[in-house]
Write an enzyme that holds these catalytic residues in place. Structure first.
Site, mmCIF file in Angstrom:
data_model
loop_
_atom_site.group_PDB
_atom_site.id
_atom_site.type_symbol
_atom_site.label_atom_id
_atom_site.label_comp_id
_atom_site.label_asym_id
_atom_site.label_seq_id
_atom_site.Cartn_x
_atom_site.Cartn_y
_atom_site.Cartn_z
ATOM 1 C CG HIS A 79 2.352 4.096 -6.430
ATOM 2 N ND1 HIS A 79 2.139 3.946 -5.081
ATOM 3 C CD2 HIS A 79 1.645 3.094 -7.026
ATOM 4 C CE1 HIS A 79 1.326 2.926 -4.870
ATOM 5 N NE2 HIS A 79 1.013 2.395 -6.030
ATOM 6 C CG HIS B 69 8.357 7.150 5.327
ATOM 7 N ND1 HIS B 69 7.809 6.375 6.317
ATOM 8 C CD2 HIS B 69 8.407 8.410 5.799
ATOM 9 C CE1 HIS B 69 7.520 7.158 7.356
ATOM 10 N NE2 HIS B 69 7.873 8.387 7.075
ATOM 11 C CG HIS C 63 6.659 6.459 -4.393
ATOM 12 N ND1 HIS C 63 5.823 7.482 -4.843
ATOM 13 C CD2 HIS C 63 5.850 5.539 -3.840
ATOM 14 C CE1 HIS C 63 4.578 7.178 -4.540
ATOM 15 N NE2 HIS C 63 4.558 5.999 -3.934
ATOM 16 C CD GLU D 290 1.072 1.186 -1.111
ATOM 17 O OE1 GLU D 290 1.371 1.314 0.086
ATOM 18 O OE2 GLU D 290 0.635 2.104 -1.804
ATOM 19 C CG HIS E 56 4.539 1.332 -2.382
ATOM 20 N ND1 HIS E 56 4.333 1.920 -1.157
ATOM 21 C CD2 HIS E 56 4.202 2.265 -3.307
ATOM 22 C CE1 HIS E 56 3.869 3.152 -1.328
ATOM 23 N NE2 HIS E 56 3.783 3.395 -2.620
ATOM 24 C CB THR F 205 -1.207 4.054 -0.400
ATOM 25 O OG1 THR F 205 0.194 4.358 -0.588
ATOM 26 C CG2 THR F 205 -1.881 3.887 -1.734
ATOM 27 C CB THR F 206 1.848 6.925 2.810
ATOM 28 O OG1 THR F 206 1.954 8.062 1.941
ATOM 29 C CG2 THR F 206 2.437 5.717 2.129
HETATM 30 N N1 LIG Z 1 1.616 5.751 -2.445
HETATM 31 S S1 LIG Z 1 1.134 7.174 -3.004
HETATM 32 O O1 LIG Z 1 1.309 7.223 -4.425
HETATM 33 O O2 LIG Z 1 -0.194 7.438 -2.524
HETATM 34 C C1 LIG Z 1 2.218 8.398 -2.366
HETATM 35 C C2 LIG Z 1 2.292 9.641 -2.985
HETATM 36 C C3 LIG Z 1 3.234 10.566 -2.500
HETATM 37 C C4 LIG Z 1 3.367 11.836 -3.166
HETATM 38 C C5 LIG Z 1 4.591 12.180 -3.757
HETATM 39 C C6 LIG Z 1 4.716 13.402 -4.393
HETATM 40 C C7 LIG Z 1 3.652 14.291 -4.436
HETATM 41 C C8 LIG Z 1 2.450 13.935 -3.816
HETATM 42 C C9 LIG Z 1 2.305 12.725 -3.177
HETATM 43 C C10 LIG Z 1 4.076 10.269 -1.439
HETATM 44 C C11 LIG Z 1 3.966 8.996 -0.865
HETATM 45 C C12 LIG Z 1 4.855 8.613 0.206
HETATM 46 C C13 LIG Z 1 5.291 7.281 0.302
HETATM 47 C C14 LIG Z 1 6.131 6.932 1.341
HETATM 48 C C15 LIG Z 1 6.572 7.883 2.250
HETATM 49 C C16 LIG Z 1 6.145 9.189 2.139
HETATM 50 C C17 LIG Z 1 5.288 9.566 1.116
HETATM 51 C C18 LIG Z 1 3.034 8.055 -1.324
HETATM 52 ZN ZN LIG Z 2 2.977 4.892 -3.524
#
Ligand SMILES: NS(=O)(=O)c1cc(-c2ccccc2)cc(-c2ccccc2)c1
Ligand SMILES: [Zn+2]
Length: 237
Positions: free
Chosen positions: A117, A66, A91, A104, A93, A197-198
């Protein structure tokens, strides 16, 4: 089986049907519109600990299908009184060709080119998985990226995206000072209690989105990764 996506029949509108938290009252992201903003002089600037990582340490860049995420070190943390939050991962976006602006969060309805993020979890929990299920479990720093001049620190990550072109691939990045990824003013930010957000959209995130964007070049912004089969398309416009 259902797997959420950013578009198509498993896109955002379908998320609430499969994930109870999605679309809830705490759902992130938000548009920081002046009508919902309230100045709070009691908020502390964000304090970073251990962000200046030695080149003898390494981060792992990986692609989960993703997004591309970079694992961080447990020696990294932020202080948001009364808690300390331990760094977990960062990560991106991005946008895509149809919607080039991929941030976002928005400010006054303005969407930015991309958003980073940096996910941390409350040190009172054993690990991020446990923290994710607690209302005070996570603290995420949001950095808005805008088109401007070349940014060398982001380049250290963006040039390695080609090595994580496919889901499941990893790449190592030597340590560097991650504070350089943040805007200068750590005292100017939007703060709210929100969610992932996901999916699964856990309402467990204390959001800090910096007011000032960080600038990277058009070529750097144009590095887009299309998920699914995860192919990297260098769109050097
Ligand atoms: N956008 S976010 O910050 O709310 C977010 C946090 C985490 C997250 C990451 C590590 C620990 C805990 C939460 C994972 C994602 C995510 C985005 C795309 C695909 C899958 C997951 C997104
Ligand atoms: Zn994110």
């Amino acid at each position: 089986d259902y797997h959420w996506a950013y578009s198509g029949e498993n896109g955002e509108t379908s998320w609430p049907t499969k994930y109870g938290f999605c679309g809830g009252v705490h759902q992130s992201p938000l548009d920081f519109h002046h009508s919902i903003l309230q100045y709070d002089s009691t908020l502390y600037p964000i304090r970073l600990q251990g962000y200046n990582v030695s080149t003898t340490d390494y981060f792992t860049l990986s692609n989960n299908g993703h997004t591309v995420s970079m694992s961080l070190l447990p020696t990294m943390s932020i202080e948001i009184p009364p808690f300390t939050y331990i760094a977990s991962s960062l990560h991106f976006h991005w946008g895509n060709l149809a919607h080039p602006k991929g941030s976002e969060h928005c400010i006054g309805g303005k969407r930015f080119a991309a958003e980073v993020h940096v996910v941390h979890y409350n040190s009172k929990y054993a690990d991020v998985a446990t923290a994710m299920n607690a209302a005070d479990g996570l603290a995420v720093l949001g950095i808005l990226l805008e088109v401007g001049s070349f940014h060398s620190s982001y380049d250290g990550i963006l040039t390695r995206l080609v090595n994580v072109k496919y889901k499941g691939q990893n790449a190592l990045i030597p340590g560097f000072n991650l504070q350089t990824l943040l805007p200068t003013r750590l005292d100017e930010f939007y703060r709210y209690e929100g969610s992932l957000t996901t999916p699964p959209c856990n309402p467990s995130v204390l959001w800090t989105v910096f007011r000032n964007p960080v600038f990277i070049s058009l070529e750097q912004v144009s590095i887009r990764i299309f998920f699914g089969t995860v192919c990297l398309t260098l769109v050097l416009s």
